[in-house]
Design an enzyme around this catalytic site. Structure first.
Site, PDB file in Angstrom:
ATOM      1  CE  LYS A  11       0.802   1.155   4.560  1.00 32.74           C
ATOM      2  NZ  LYS A  11       1.532   2.355   5.008  1.00 32.74           N
ATOM      3  CG  ASP A 138      -1.164   0.167   8.221  1.00 33.76           C
ATOM      4  OD1 ASP A 138      -1.991   0.995   8.648  1.00 33.76           O
ATOM      5  OD2 ASP A 138       0.028   0.445   7.994  1.00 33.76           O
TER       6      ASP A 138
HETATM    7  O1  C5P Z   1      -1.129  -1.675  14.938  1.00 31.84           O
HETATM    8  P1  C5P Z   1       0.302  -1.937  14.656  1.00 31.84           P
HETATM    9  O2  C5P Z   1       0.844  -3.136  15.383  1.00 31.84           O
HETATM   10  O3  C5P Z   1       0.627  -1.975  13.199  1.00 31.84           O
HETATM   11  O4  C5P Z   1       1.099  -0.670  15.211  1.00 31.84           O
HETATM   12  C1  C5P Z   1       2.492  -0.671  15.446  1.00 31.84           C
HETATM   13  C2  C5P Z   1       2.833   0.459  16.408  1.00 31.84           C
HETATM   14  O5  C5P Z   1       2.579   1.736  15.785  1.00 31.84           O
HETATM   15  C3  C5P Z   1       1.981   0.481  17.658  1.00 31.84           C
HETATM   16  O6  C5P Z   1       2.546  -0.292  18.674  1.00 31.84           O
HETATM   17  C4  C5P Z   1       1.988   1.958  18.035  1.00 31.84           C
HETATM   18  O7  C5P Z   1       3.200   2.293  18.678  1.00 31.84           O
HETATM   19  C5  C5P Z   1       2.022   2.649  16.694  1.00 31.84           C
HETATM   20  N1  C5P Z   1       0.658   3.043  16.209  1.00 31.84           N
HETATM   21  C6  C5P Z   1       0.015   4.136  16.799  1.00 31.84           C
HETATM   22  N2  C5P Z   1      -1.217   4.513  16.323  1.00 31.84           N
HETATM   23  C7  C5P Z   1      -1.800   3.868  15.281  1.00 31.84           C
HETATM   24  C8  C5P Z   1      -1.151   2.772  14.669  1.00 31.84           C
HETATM   25  C9  C5P Z   1       0.092   2.386  15.158  1.00 31.84           C
HETATM   26  O8  C5P Z   1       0.542   4.754  17.737  1.00 31.84           O
HETATM   27  N3  C5P Z   1      -2.982   4.292  14.831  1.00 31.84           N
END
Ligand code: C5P
Length: 289
Positions: A11, A138
């Site tokens: 993406k 994502d």
């Molecule tokens: O959700 P995901 O595991 O992909 O996110 C990785 C890290 O990115 C999370 O642990 C967080 O620190 C940060 N994040 C965030 N806000 C979001 C998505 C991700 O702070 N909306």
């Protein structure tokens, strides 16, 4: 043993805004996502037994629970109430790792989609999206694909009309970025400019590629340290090569330029490919779920 291969498409973030910090530690986002033709191949073997194993064409990628593909398979089996299956997942990686192109999320989405189809659809689309969201922010978009406006952590999706005719050149510089670290850095800087998300969405709805190109914007670029100059150099090279706009994607480090048609993107990628290890001309993809 049954084997099948699923495509896992990367993406781009045509625009990315962070609108606030939440009490759960995550951030509220407003993003426009575009799925692109750059992809990993995810091959899944299913045989009687127990356990999930992940192998990859990149030796340094983790094979256990730290891998998103593993956690998606685990979550699928749990939600679908299935047991007595051994699942081997092989990731043939072409999407650069640590690039903001959503490679890990795309692999996870491919696992959820592939397993749900193989087992005859035990989970509804809503259940699959919930499973995706529980593993990573994502992954829901990687399941639905196409072009979409996202809110919340990135899981609240509103599909947008497909972007047709245009193309992108994606360049990944040699450094990689840690997503949690860049979110933390963003908390400590004052974001001066925000993308015109509303204007971007209207330009997509009217299919005006130049107006979309003018609005490509990612607030994470303001949180980069000395790497910002590398990102700016790539953006300038893409604009000089005829891009209608350029931006970093996600938390980087990949940068992309948007081109009005495929042949100008192909020509630009050929001219720039000597300068960067990863430089590819790609096309927008339509949605899948
Ligand atoms: O959700 P995901 O595991 O992909 O996110 C990785 C890290 O990115 C999370 O642990 C967080 O620190 C940060 N994040 C965030 N806000 C979001 C998505 C991700 O702070 N909306």
């Amino acid at each position: 043993m049954d084997t099948f291969t699923e495509s896992a498409y990367a993406k781009l973030n045509l625009s990315l805004d962070v609108t606030g910090k939440r009490t759960d530690g995550y951030h509220d986002m407003e993003m426009v996502f575009q799925q692109i033709s750059l992809k990993d191949d995810v091959t899944i073997d299913i045989e009687p037994g127990e356990g999930i194993r992940v192998f990859s064409s990149l030796r340094y990628l983790p094979g256990g629970r730290e891998n998103i593909a593993y956690r998606c398979a685990e979550r699928f089996l749990q939600d679908a109430g299935l047991s007595g299956r051994k699942i081997n997942i092989r990731l043939d990686k072409r999407i650069p790792v640590g690039s903001g192109l959503g490679g890990g999320s795309a692999d996870g989405a491919a696992v959820l989609r592939g397993l749900n189809r193989y087992f005859g659809g035990p989970l509804s689309s809503e259940e699959l999206l919930r499973a995706a969201d529980s593993v990573g922010s994502d992954i829901p978009f990687c399941l639905t694909g196409g072009t979409a406006l996202a809110h919340g952590k990135g899981e609240l999706l509103e599909p947008l009309p497909p972007l047709s005719g245009c193309a992108f050149v994606v360049i990944k510089p040699s450094f990689s970025v840690s997503t949690p670290e860049l979110f933390q850095k963003l908390d400590s800087v004052r974001v001066m400019l925000h993308p015109d998300t509303e204007g971007m969405v209207s330009a997509i709805r009217t299919g005006d590629i130049r107006e979309v190109g003018r609005r490509l914007y990612n607030v994470f670029e303001d949180a980069l340290g000395r790497e910002k100059s590398v990102v700016d150099d790539i953006k300038n090279s893409l604009l000089d090569a005829g891009a209608v706009g350029a931006s970093m994607t996600g938390t980087g480090s990949a940068v992309f330029g948007m081109f009005a048609d495929g042949s100008s993107a192909d020509a630009a990628a050929e001219n720039l490919s000597g300068m960067w290890r990863f430089c590819e001309s790609v096309r927008p993809m339509n949605g899948q779920l």
